[in-house]
Motif scaffolding. Sequence first.
Motif, mmCIF file in Angstrom:
data_model
loop_
_atom_site.group_PDB
_atom_site.id
_atom_site.type_symbol
_atom_site.label_atom_id
_atom_site.label_comp_id
_atom_site.label_asym_id
_atom_site.label_seq_id
_atom_site.Cartn_x
_atom_site.Cartn_y
_atom_site.Cartn_z
ATOM 1 N N ALA A 353 0.821 -1.213 0.000
ATOM 2 C CA ALA A 353 0.000 0.000 0.000
ATOM 3 C C ALA A 353 0.854 1.261 0.000
ATOM 4 C CB ALA A 353 -0.936 -0.009 1.198
ATOM 5 N N LEU A 354 1.911 1.280 0.797
ATOM 6 C CA LEU A 354 2.766 2.468 0.831
ATOM 7 C C LEU A 354 3.428 2.702 -0.518
ATOM 8 C CD1 LEU A 354 4.388 2.181 4.375
ATOM 9 C CD2 LEU A 354 2.598 3.746 3.636
ATOM 10 N N GLY A 355 3.791 1.621 -1.205
ATOM 11 C CA GLY A 355 4.350 1.778 -2.536
ATOM 12 C C GLY A 355 3.313 2.219 -3.552
ATOM 13 N N LYS A 356 2.135 1.628 -3.500
ATOM 14 C CA LYS A 356 1.096 1.916 -4.499
ATOM 15 C C LYS A 356 0.549 3.328 -4.369
ATOM 16 C CE LYS A 356 -3.335 0.212 -6.272
ATOM 17 N NZ LYS A 356 -4.354 -0.870 -6.201
ATOM 18 N N TYR A 357 0.373 3.809 -3.133
ATOM 19 C CA TYR A 357 -0.289 5.091 -2.907
ATOM 20 C C TYR A 357 0.677 6.189 -2.461
ATOM 21 C CZ TYR A 357 -4.402 2.074 -3.083
ATOM 22 O OH TYR A 357 -5.358 1.166 -3.475
ATOM 23 N N ARG A 358 1.936 6.081 -2.859
ATOM 24 C CA ARG A 358 2.937 7.037 -2.375
ATOM 25 C C ARG A 358 2.601 8.472 -2.766
ATOM 26 N NH1 ARG A 358 8.325 5.013 -4.987
ATOM 27 N NH2 ARG A 358 7.330 3.046 -4.475
ATOM 28 N N ALA A 359 1.962 8.657 -3.922
ATOM 29 C CA ALA A 359 1.611 10.019 -4.329
ATOM 30 C C ALA A 359 0.622 10.645 -3.348
ATOM 31 C CB ALA A 359 1.028 10.023 -5.742
ATOM 32 N N ASN A 360 -0.261 9.842 -2.807
ATOM 33 C CA ASN A 360 -1.210 10.354 -1.827
ATOM 34 C C ASN A 360 -0.512 10.827 -0.555
ATOM 35 O OD1 ASN A 360 -3.217 9.715 -3.614
ATOM 36 N ND2 ASN A 360 -3.907 7.881 -2.539
ATOM 37 N N LEU A 361 0.614 10.212 -0.231
ATOM 38 C CA LEU A 361 1.323 10.579 0.996
ATOM 39 C C LEU A 361 1.971 11.952 0.870
ATOM 40 C CD1 LEU A 361 2.910 7.111 1.816
ATOM 41 C CD2 LEU A 361 0.713 8.045 2.543
ATOM 42 N N THR A 362 2.341 12.328 -0.327
ATOM 43 C CA THR A 362 2.863 13.684 -0.546
ATOM 44 C C THR A 362 1.756 14.710 -0.340
ATOM 45 O OG1 THR A 362 4.562 12.929 -2.080
ATOM 46 C CG2 THR A 362 3.895 15.233 -2.252
ATOM 47 N N SER A 363 0.556 14.380 -0.764
ATOM 48 C CA SER A 363 -0.557 15.330 -0.652
ATOM 49 C C SER A 363 -1.044 15.504 0.783
ATOM 50 C CB SER A 363 -1.728 14.861 -1.522
ATOM 51 O OG SER A 363 -2.370 13.721 -0.959
ATOM 52 N N GLN A 364 -0.584 14.658 1.683
ATOM 53 C CA GLN A 364 -1.081 14.720 3.058
ATOM 54 C C GLN A 364 -0.315 15.691 3.944
ATOM 55 O OE1 GLN A 364 -4.118 12.840 3.909
ATOM 56 N NE2 GLN A 364 -3.887 13.085 1.702
ATOM 57 N N VAL A 365 0.808 16.228 3.483
ATOM 58 C CA VAL A 365 1.496 17.278 4.243
ATOM 59 C C VAL A 365 1.066 18.628 3.683
ATOM 60 C CG1 VAL A 365 3.461 15.823 4.823
ATOM 61 C CG2 VAL A 365 3.540 17.204 2.740
ATOM 62 N N ALA A 366 1.271 19.679 4.476
ATOM 63 C CA ALA A 366 0.856 21.017 4.059
ATOM 64 C C ALA A 366 1.547 21.417 2.756
ATOM 65 C CB ALA A 366 1.162 22.023 5.163
ATOM 66 N N GLU A 367 0.875 22.243 1.954
ATOM 67 C CA GLU A 367 1.322 22.574 0.607
ATOM 68 C C GLU A 367 2.771 23.068 0.537
ATOM 69 O OE1 GLU A 367 2.255 24.499 -2.968
ATOM 70 O OE2 GLU A 367 1.995 25.567 -1.056
ATOM 71 N N PRO A 368 3.247 23.912 1.467
ATOM 72 C CA PRO A 368 4.627 24.404 1.341
ATOM 73 C C PRO A 368 5.688 23.308 1.381
ATOM 74 C CG PRO A 368 3.383 25.753 2.891
ATOM 75 C CD PRO A 368 2.538 24.555 2.596
ATOM 76 N N TYR A 369 5.315 22.093 1.854
ATOM 77 C CA TYR A 369 6.303 21.029 2.034
ATOM 78 C C TYR A 369 6.130 19.888 1.029
ATOM 79 C CZ TYR A 369 6.201 23.632 6.370
ATOM 80 O OH TYR A 369 6.194 24.655 7.297
ATOM 81 N N GLN A 370 5.159 19.988 0.151
ATOM 82 C CA GLN A 370 4.842 18.867 -0.722
ATOM 83 C C GLN A 370 5.899 18.624 -1.800
ATOM 84 O OE1 GLN A 370 0.848 19.351 -2.246
ATOM 85 N NE2 GLN A 370 -0.091 19.269 -0.206
ATOM 86 N N HIS A 371 6.770 19.601 -2.058
ATOM 87 C CA HIS A 371 7.762 19.425 -3.123
ATOM 88 C C HIS A 371 8.826 18.396 -2.768
ATOM 89 C CE1 HIS A 371 9.668 22.303 -0.400
ATOM 90 N NE2 HIS A 371 10.831 21.961 -0.940
ATOM 91 N N ASP A 372 9.026 18.150 -1.446
ATOM 92 C CA ASP A 372 10.095 17.208 -1.093
ATOM 93 C C ASP A 372 9.758 16.329 0.109
ATOM 94 O OD1 ASP A 372 10.268 18.929 1.070
ATOM 95 O OD2 ASP A 372 12.407 19.374 0.822
ATOM 96 N N SER A 373 8.510 16.392 0.597
ATOM 97 C CA SER A 373 8.174 15.706 1.844
ATOM 98 C C SER A 373 6.945 14.823 1.666
ATOM 99 C CB SER A 373 7.915 16.730 2.954
ATOM 100 O OG SER A 373 9.045 17.546 3.172
ATOM 101 N N ALA A 374 6.717 13.983 2.661
ATOM 102 C CA ALA A 374 5.534 13.123 2.680
ATOM 103 C C ALA A 374 5.205 12.794 4.129
ATOM 104 C CB ALA A 374 5.770 11.839 1.883
ATOM 105 N N GLY A 375 3.962 12.423 4.345
ATOM 106 C CA GLY A 375 3.533 12.026 5.683
ATOM 107 C C GLY A 375 2.274 11.199 5.582
#
Length: 760
Positions: A353-375
Amino acid sequence: MDITRRTVLGGALAGVAAAGFAPSASAAEVTSGLDWPGFLASADLVWRKMPKTWYEGPFLGNGFLGSGIYAEPGRNAVRFGVQHSEVQDHRPEFGSLFGLARLPIGHFTLEPAGAITGIDWRMDLWNAELKGTITTTAGSLSLRAIVHTGQSLLAVEIEPTEGERGFQWIFHPAEAVSPRTDPKFGKPPPAGYVANPPATREHSGDSSLSVQSLLAGGEYVTAWREVARGSKRTLYTSVAWSHPRKTAAPEALKTVRRAEPFDVVTIEHRRWWHDYYRHGFLSIPDTRLQSFYWIQLYKVASAARREAPVMATCGPWLEPTPWPATWWNLNVQLEYWLIHGSNHLELDAVSRALGKYRANLTSQVAEPYQHDSAGIPRTTDMNLLNGAIGTNSGFPVGIPGKETPTPEVGNLTWALHNVWLSYRHTMDRRLLRDTLFPLLRKAINYYLHFLTPGPDGKLHLPATFSPEYGVNAPDCNYDLALIRWGCKTLLESAAELRIDDPLTRRWREVLATLVPYPADADGYMIGAGVPFAKSHRHYSHLLQIYPLYEITWERPEHRRIIETSLDHWVGFEGALQGYTFTGAASMSAQMLRGEKAEFYLGELQRRYIQPNTMYKESGPVIETPLSAAQSLHDMLVQSWGGVIRLFPAAPAKWADAALRDFRTQGAFLLSASRQGGKTCWVKVTSEAGAPCVLRTDLEGELTVRDRWGRPKRWRRLPNGDVEIDLRRGEEAVVHRKGDRPDLEIRPVPANGDATPWGMP
């Protein structure tokens, strides 16, 4: 989704292959001298009293479809629950706990002609089948039931006596609304949230359907069909889900119409389960705990599959609960630990699941951090999404230093520790390269945005939240432990993958200058300025001890703070819960205190475990019994830090123990026998050619030979450990020189009789 045999068996094997290993030869054949049906029969759950709740009754499942069986409240009937792990709502505007929540489907009632006067049921673990009788004033009903391992199919065969030929099956659809809305939980829904429309009843030939349309589009459908063959009647039930299109009805109908006679449909089902159990073997003298362990292996395969959604708090069985979502601040991690040692990586939904939905994990942090972070938020749906945030509708990834939303930020890093465990137990570089390294890099990047140097020259973290203590704290131990583990793992992973990462220098700097763990006279604090001062079920402030093994008992300078922290935490009665005691057991096992670990597992069973080995707080939560199986693993084998420790915390009363194909870090399969309090022999098979270091009580001159009896190269290290040269595919048997050990694995003698689980 209709899961076919090809999907489950082929998918499981594909998952095994993707993880870089395949079951050993012994997993495909009966272990010499071991009567598998007889051995597992000793762990069967038994009912001679009617279970009245989900916590008391039998349960069936395949990771998708689940059924719990117990008395229908207030009626002369038996309930067969029908729930499915993919069935959820799709209204993200109402958050993960309402708009994306798991939705209840309904249940069947088996309604006999006479009044029920007694039952005699057995949950046959070996065949994953409920069987038994229901006695009534009009006669009796003989029943057999399975949830098929490879299809979305519940099959229940009933053979009535003459007076019970008029028994009936009746389906009761549930209201399609988040279970969290129940007023008894005190969790009012967001404004504008309403239930989905009532289900409609339809018919197609000899089949019936309950069609549940969703306000957000899509549907889920329950189809059923009853077939009479001679004196027996079999109910076939299937659930299918689709979104956004409405295509579930033909899928569910296809499954029930193609269903074969019960004796035929069980052939594939049984074959899968028999192969599953043979992946490994464990036996201890404590019959009650041994039975509990094998029930957990049955339970985890009933609740988890690699292709299935990551387990929500109650697995595929959705009962009344305030937690109709997947919880990532402890529950998920504990749910899947036991798959590693028990040699069942085919159940690893977390890594998938973490591999398949990794893009969703980027969208879960606040917008200023989405360019290089995930949560990952505290709560998600099966796609790892949280939806709209709100005090009662979902818990997003917070921002360190800000009170709102709650700055709980470490959950992705902790979840990735599970992926790291899967990597270490398989040494599959693809898992390391494609999932663990890139996601962990983003998870640690999120922290790097907030770490700042203080006047002491150390890096400090603004206030974050330690699950679930309730107070934000700077330099929170939960996060400091995860940062240290994450940076260390990134450096090791980059070296293994030969990646020249530009952040390498930064990771080293963090490890060199990160502030020490805040502590006081009572041990580890929640964070700087926030002592551990109230009863608390979580061990979030102690992750550096377990499961991360950053602070270990093997370092004498750590022993006092480990002991002080553990005693202080467990000493606060009041808010302790079941997984408090599994954590305490595993920490005690690291401290080599087998009696204490056994005591904590005993407290868990005495205080919290329900008759069918389930567990509850405000609602069902599945992680605690499963994590107790991992605590048992930790008592028998530990493999952290590049060393395989055999029987490190076996209590004195477990003088005998047996293991077969126990999986360890380094991708080793370990078999061993302990008799009279001493290890007789150990066999280790290498799947990856990783360095092999054993720590056992085998002292003096040793014999180390390969499978053909030829001597293997080995050396005794200064601390007494045994290092063996093993290449990929090689194995070694180790025993005391002069011994002629019996290498046959069999159940060990019991210390005494034990009452079966269930309601005997």
